[in-house]
Design a protein around this motif. Structure first.
Motif, PDB file in Angstrom:
ATOM      1  N   LEU A 244      33.175 -80.310  19.724  1.00  0.00           N
ATOM      2  CA  LEU A 244      33.679 -78.946  19.652  1.00  0.00           C
ATOM      3  C   LEU A 244      33.446 -78.330  18.274  1.00  0.00           C
ATOM      4  O   LEU A 244      33.647 -78.975  17.255  1.00  0.00           O
ATOM      5  N   LYS A 245      33.036 -77.048  18.221  1.00  0.00           N
ATOM      6  CA  LYS A 245      32.888 -76.357  16.938  1.00  0.00           C
ATOM      7  C   LYS A 245      34.262 -75.965  16.392  1.00  0.00           C
ATOM      8  O   LYS A 245      34.559 -76.159  15.240  1.00  0.00           O
ATOM      9  N   ASP A 246      35.081 -75.411  17.254  1.00  0.00           N
ATOM     10  CA  ASP A 246      36.404 -74.952  16.841  1.00  0.00           C
ATOM     11  C   ASP A 246      37.475 -75.827  17.507  1.00  0.00           C
ATOM     12  O   ASP A 246      37.706 -75.723  18.698  1.00  0.00           O
ATOM     13  N   PRO A 247      38.140 -76.679  16.699  1.00  0.00           N
ATOM     14  CA  PRO A 247      39.077 -77.655  17.283  1.00  0.00           C
ATOM     15  C   PRO A 247      40.229 -77.002  18.036  1.00  0.00           C
ATOM     16  O   PRO A 247      40.846 -77.631  18.896  1.00  0.00           O
ATOM     17  N   MET A 248      40.474 -75.727  17.754  1.00  0.00           N
ATOM     18  CA  MET A 248      41.559 -75.035  18.446  1.00  0.00           C
ATOM     19  C   MET A 248      41.246 -74.806  19.931  1.00  0.00           C
ATOM     20  O   MET A 248      42.106 -74.450  20.710  1.00  0.00           O
ATOM     21  N   LYS A 249      39.983 -74.975  20.245  1.00  0.00           N
ATOM     22  CA  LYS A 249      39.570 -74.656  21.613  1.00  0.00           C
ATOM     23  C   LYS A 249      39.578 -75.864  22.551  1.00  0.00           C
ATOM     24  O   LYS A 249      38.971 -75.843  23.621  1.00  0.00           O
ATOM     25  N   MET A 250      40.251 -76.923  22.127  1.00  0.00           N
ATOM     26  CA  MET A 250      40.226 -78.161  22.905  1.00  0.00           C
ATOM     27  C   MET A 250      40.638 -77.968  24.361  1.00  0.00           C
ATOM     28  O   MET A 250      39.997 -78.473  25.278  1.00  0.00           O
ATOM     29  N   LYS A 251      41.694 -77.216  24.545  1.00  0.00           N
ATOM     30  CA  LYS A 251      42.198 -77.006  25.913  1.00  0.00           C
ATOM     31  C   LYS A 251      41.162 -76.320  26.797  1.00  0.00           C
ATOM     32  O   LYS A 251      40.932 -76.715  27.944  1.00  0.00           O
ATOM     33  N   ALA A 252      40.568 -75.277  26.217  1.00  0.00           N
ATOM     34  CA  ALA A 252      39.569 -74.522  26.970  1.00  0.00           C
ATOM     35  C   ALA A 252      38.361 -75.403  27.304  1.00  0.00           C
ATOM     36  O   ALA A 252      37.789 -75.330  28.383  1.00  0.00           O
ATOM     37  N   LEU A 253      38.021 -76.265  26.339  1.00  0.00           N
ATOM     38  CA  LEU A 253      36.891 -77.162  26.554  1.00  0.00           C
ATOM     39  C   LEU A 253      37.175 -78.118  27.719  1.00  0.00           C
ATOM     40  O   LEU A 253      36.353 -78.295  28.621  1.00  0.00           O
ATOM     41  N   GLN A 254      38.372 -78.702  27.663  1.00  0.00           N
ATOM     42  CA  GLN A 254      38.739 -79.631  28.737  1.00  0.00           C
ATOM     43  C   GLN A 254      38.686 -78.953  30.091  1.00  0.00           C
ATOM     44  O   GLN A 254      38.145 -79.489  31.055  1.00  0.00           O
ATOM     45  N   LYS A 255      39.243 -77.767  30.128  1.00  0.00           N
ATOM     46  CA  LYS A 255      39.294 -77.038  31.379  1.00  0.00           C
ATOM     47  C   LYS A 255      37.884 -76.712  31.869  1.00  0.00           C
ATOM     48  O   LYS A 255      37.540 -76.941  33.030  1.00  0.00           O
ATOM     49  N   GLY A 256      37.068 -76.215  30.947  1.00  0.00           N
ATOM     50  CA  GLY A 256      35.698 -75.847  31.311  1.00  0.00           C
ATOM     51  C   GLY A 256      34.917 -77.044  31.839  1.00  0.00           C
ATOM     52  O   GLY A 256      34.290 -76.978  32.896  1.00  0.00           O
ATOM     53  N   LEU A 257      34.990 -78.152  31.090  1.00  0.00           N
ATOM     54  CA  LEU A 257      34.227 -79.327  31.508  1.00  0.00           C
ATOM     55  C   LEU A 257      34.712 -79.847  32.855  1.00  0.00           C
ATOM     56  O   LEU A 257      33.918 -80.254  33.699  1.00  0.00           O
ATOM     57  N   THR A 258      36.016 -79.831  33.035  1.00  0.00           N
ATOM     58  CA  THR A 258      36.566 -80.312  34.301  1.00  0.00           C
ATOM     59  C   THR A 258      36.104 -79.428  35.447  1.00  0.00           C
ATOM     60  O   THR A 258      35.600 -79.913  36.462  1.00  0.00           O
ATOM     61  N   GLN A 259      36.249 -78.127  35.248  1.00  0.00           N
ATOM     62  CA  GLN A 259      35.881 -77.228  36.340  1.00  0.00           C
ATOM     63  C   GLN A 259      34.385 -77.268  36.639  1.00  0.00           C
ATOM     64  O   GLN A 259      33.982 -77.294  37.792  1.00  0.00           O
ATOM     65  N   LEU A 260      33.583 -77.293  35.592  1.00  0.00           N
ATOM     66  CA  LEU A 260      32.148 -77.302  35.837  1.00  0.00           C
ATOM     67  C   LEU A 260      31.716 -78.606  36.507  1.00  0.00           C
ATOM     68  O   LEU A 260      30.822 -78.615  37.341  1.00  0.00           O
ATOM     69  N   SER A 261      32.376 -79.700  36.155  1.00  0.00           N
ATOM     70  CA  SER A 261      31.952 -80.949  36.793  1.00  0.00           C
ATOM     71  C   SER A 261      32.413 -81.012  38.248  1.00  0.00           C
ATOM     72  O   SER A 261      31.849 -81.743  39.040  1.00  0.00           O
ATOM     73  N   GLU A 262      33.389 -80.178  38.577  1.00  0.00           N
ATOM     74  CA  GLU A 262      33.783 -80.137  39.989  1.00  0.00           C
ATOM     75  C   GLU A 262      32.720 -79.507  40.878  1.00  0.00           C
ATOM     76  O   GLU A 262      32.724 -79.675  42.085  1.00  0.00           O
ATOM     77  N   GLU A 263      31.783 -78.789  40.252  1.00  0.00           N
ATOM     78  CA  GLU A 263      30.679 -78.258  41.045  1.00  0.00           C
ATOM     79  C   GLU A 263      29.756 -79.387  41.488  1.00  0.00           C
ATOM     80  O   GLU A 263      28.942 -79.221  42.388  1.00  0.00           O
ATOM     81  N   GLY A 264      29.850 -80.506  40.789  1.00  0.00           N
ATOM     82  CA  GLY A 264      29.120 -81.682  41.254  1.00  0.00           C
ATOM     83  C   GLY A 264      27.840 -82.027  40.507  1.00  0.00           C
ATOM     84  O   GLY A 264      27.287 -83.084  40.701  1.00  0.00           O
ATOM     85  N   ALA A 265      27.349 -81.136  39.647  1.00  0.00           N
ATOM     86  CA  ALA A 265      26.084 -81.434  38.978  1.00  0.00           C
ATOM     87  C   ALA A 265      26.275 -82.368  37.785  1.00  0.00           C
ATOM     88  O   ALA A 265      25.393 -83.131  37.422  1.00  0.00           O
ATOM     89  N   THR A 266      27.463 -82.318  37.158  1.00  0.00           N
ATOM     90  CA  THR A 266      27.742 -83.221  36.044  1.00  0.00           C
ATOM     91  C   THR A 266      29.046 -83.947  36.335  1.00  0.00           C
ATOM     92  O   THR A 266      29.809 -83.537  37.200  1.00  0.00           O
ATOM     93  N   GLN A 267      29.267 -85.023  35.606  1.00  0.00           N
ATOM     94  CA  GLN A 267      30.527 -85.743  35.790  1.00  0.00           C
ATOM     95  C   GLN A 267      31.205 -85.949  34.450  1.00  0.00           C
ATOM     96  O   GLN A 267      30.554 -86.221  33.455  1.00  0.00           O
ATOM     97  N   LEU A 268      32.507 -85.793  34.466  1.00  0.00           N
ATOM     98  CA  LEU A 268      33.273 -85.894  33.227  1.00  0.00           C
ATOM     99  C   LEU A 268      34.009 -87.234  33.176  1.00  0.00           C
ATOM    100  O   LEU A 268      34.616 -87.649  34.158  1.00  0.00           O
ATOM    101  N   PHE A 269      33.912 -87.912  32.021  1.00  0.00           N
ATOM    102  CA  PHE A 269      34.622 -89.178  31.857  1.00  0.00           C
ATOM    103  C   PHE A 269      35.536 -89.103  30.644  1.00  0.00           C
ATOM    104  O   PHE A 269      35.138 -88.627  29.584  1.00  0.00           O
ATOM    105  N   ARG A 270      36.751 -89.591  30.822  1.00  0.00           N
ATOM    106  CA  ARG A 270      37.695 -89.632  29.719  1.00  0.00           C
ATOM    107  C   ARG A 270      38.025 -91.086  29.411  1.00  0.00           C
ATOM    108  O   ARG A 270      38.698 -91.751  30.198  1.00  0.00           O
ATOM    109  N   PRO A 271      37.521 -91.608  28.291  1.00  0.00           N
ATOM    110  CA  PRO A 271      37.793 -93.006  27.940  1.00  0.00           C
ATOM    111  C   PRO A 271      39.290 -93.243  27.838  1.00  0.00           C
ATOM    112  O   PRO A 271      40.043 -92.345  27.446  1.00  0.00           O
ATOM    113  N   VAL A 272      39.749 -94.465  28.192  1.00  0.00           N
ATOM    114  CA  VAL A 272      41.187 -94.715  28.156  1.00  0.00           C
ATOM    115  C   VAL A 272      41.738 -94.808  26.746  1.00  0.00           C
ATOM    116  O   VAL A 272      42.902 -94.537  26.524  1.00  0.00           O
TER     117      VAL A 272
END
Ligand code: G4P
Length: 524
Positions: free
Chosen positions: A399-427
């Motif tokens: 992330l360029k702007d650390p304040m945007k973490m929430k938006a990033l998470q949301k974006g990546l999650t939603q975009l990966s729900e389209e099925g072209a990419t997959q999101l992984f969150r290490p434990v």
């Protein structure tokens, strides 16, 4: 009309081809037959999807068009044709695989000069998994290409499927004069089509008709000899073998001139299978069952960026959909009222009043619907066979702007729900790792995060070379998760995934944990 009759009219198919063979052109021309003239123009404008990322973006900006053309329904004679679009670029092949789970037949388009190409081979393998019947269109006969007989041999050798020519070309390139229909005994004389009109060359009955000599000159006799040869040397069309995926009827023509496609459509209407049932985890659902069932095979997010809405494409497997009906969304165990589904008849994106097996409807939602979800009228069912593939490329989102973490998470999650990419969150850390099948996807995601979520992010290399879903007894999984924390992650559906730094490491881990399975595809 009864459910059975409506179902019998449906032909649901997709086009498989190598880029540039003419998929877009064929699609456009097929729609002309359904009277969807405007739509045909729209398809043209999105042929950019085989180009560079920027082109793809531009296309996505015309999202309204792209959703309407993801599923195209048009009437043809007594049939209702449902043509499902498959993304053109290789990097979107996972999406393509899933679209192919929602069709009952496929149209293979081959360039007469290029013959069987890579991507066609791959897609054919996918069709084979479900023994999808295949019709073949050999395109660009107005140009010089391979000898038709050699081409059929090539298809048979490389794709391991018998070819039954239905039409036969009269010359090619400058000498291309038309096609002969081997079963109707008619010759259609080649005429070029102006713009969006369907071309209608003269139709001549009978190979012996003297009118042929008048028009074709020497080529008439050549044709008669060739037809005799072809009849002797090639397979005859056999419906059973076609339906078993062992034989493909072959049509010749020139898509850009809208020539030869009518014969192809006639073939679809006559021979292509009506909608088939589908397997679930517990039983097979037949298309003629009264109760409605369906599964989601594709999600397109942010149709309207301002509203973050997305459309889930559902194939109806059985029963009749009616606007306002209540359906059970099985995965979350909730009844939902489906009031405003989209259908895709001709050029209009209309609210669906009714839809039948083989049809597709688009469901607006805000992320509650996922690929692979089953909808029923109450029964606990789960359709199977909609795959998720282990990605082969991994990057960490930076992330360029650390304040945007929430938006990033949301974006990546939603975009990966389209099925072209997959999101992984290490434990064991807060990384967001994106997996994809092609490099282009990272660029597309970065661009869309910026446009749609106002987040600037980079994708940097990460030490992961492959991923496997982990399956086994819960106690063993817990033990495993504790032991190898640094290499385990959760996917978007909270399934445990082993992210291996190297292939060797994966092999060693598999040996070390014999009670666990490490699988490369996960069914939704
Ligand atoms: P694709 O979706 O499979 O990638 O193929 P598309 O339909 O975009 O066709 C690829 C190119 O082949 C296009 O040319 C198209 O006009 C051309 N084409 C399609 N059918 C025929 C045909 O029957 N005969 C000939 N000669 N050409 C055909 P392009 O130059 O890339 O685009 P354009 O400028 O013509 O639009």
């Amino acid at each position: 009309m009864s459910l059975a009759l409506e179902t019998a009219k449906r032909r649901t198919f997709a086009i498989i081809s190598h880029p540039d063979a003419g998929k877009t052109t064929v699609t456009e021309k097929l729609l002309l037959y359904g009277g969807a003239i405007q739509m045909a123009g729209a398809v043209k404008s999105r042929k950019t999807d085989r180009g560079a990322t920027s082109d793809w973006m531009k296309m996505e900006q015309e999202r309204g068009i792209s959703v309407a053309s993801s599923v195209m329904q048009f009437p043809y004679k007594g049939a209702v044709m449902n043509l499902l679009d498959t993304p053109g670029h290789e990097d979107f092949s996972e999406d393509t695989y899933r679209v192919l789970t929602a069709v009952d037949s496929a149209l293979m388009v081959i360039d007469v000069a290029k013959g069987v190409e890579d991507r066609t081979i791959k897609l054919m393998e996918v069709c084979r998994l479900r023994t999808t019947p295949i019709l073949t269109f050999i395109n660009k006969l107005d140009r010089e290409g391979k000898e038709p007989i050699d081409l059929l041999d090539e298809v048979e050798d490389v794709l391991k499927i018998g070819c039954a020519p239905m039409t036969w070309p009269i010359g090619m390139g400058k000498r291309f004069k038309g096609i002969y229909h081997l079963y109707n005994d008619t010759v259609r004389i080649f005429a070029t089509a102006e713009g969006q009109r369907a071309s209608e060359g003269e139709l001549i009955e009978g190979l012996d008709n003297p009118r042929l000599d008048e028009i074709l000159g020497d080529q008439a006799e050549e044709l008669r000899e060739e037809v005799e040869l072809v009849r002797g040397a090639s397979n005859e069309f056999d419906l059973e073998l076609f339906l078993a995926g062992e034989l493909t009827p072959v049509f010749f023509g020139s898509a850009v001139n809208n020539f030869g496609l009518q014969e192809l459509l006639d073939g679809f209407e006559k021979y292509a299978p009506a909608p088939k049932g589908r397997e679930t985890e517990t039983r097979e659902v037949k298309a003629d069952e009264d109760k409605m069932t369906g599964f989601v095979f594709k999600i397109q997010a942010n149709m309207d960026p301002a509203h973050r809405d997305r459309v889930a494409f559902m194939r109806i497997v059985s029963g009749k959909y009616e606007a306002g009906m209540k359906l059970k969304h099985v995965r979350i165990g909730k009844d939902v009222k489906i009031a405003k589904a989209i259908t895709f008849l001709a050029n209009k994106r209309d609210q669906a009043e009714v839809a039948y097996p083989g049809d597709n409807i688009g469901l607006h939602n805000h992320g509650t619907i996922k690929i692979g979800d089953t909808f029923t009228q109450g029964e606990e069912l789960k359709f199977t066979g909609i795959p998720n593939f282990a990605p082969e490329l991994f990057r960490r989102a930076q992330l360029k702007d650390p304040m945007k973490m929430k938006a990033l998470q949301k974006g990546l999650t939603q975009l990966s729900e389209e099925g072209a990419t997959q999101l992984f969150r290490p434990v064991n850390n807060n990384d967001l790792i994106l997996g994809a099948v092609g490099v282009l996807q990272f660029e597309v995601v970065a661009q869309r995060l910026k446009d749609e979520y106002n987040v600037t992010c980079l994708f940097e290399p990460v030490n992961v070379s492959t991923a496997r879903w982990v399956i086994g007894p819960q106690a063993e999984i817990d033990k495993f998760t504790k032991k190898v924390t640094e290499n385990v992650a959760y996917d978007a559906a909270d399934q445990l995934v082993y992210i291996a730094p190297t292939r060797v490491n994966l092999t060693l881990t598999e040996e070390r944990w014999p009670e666990l399975q490490f699988v490369a595809t996960r069914e939704h």
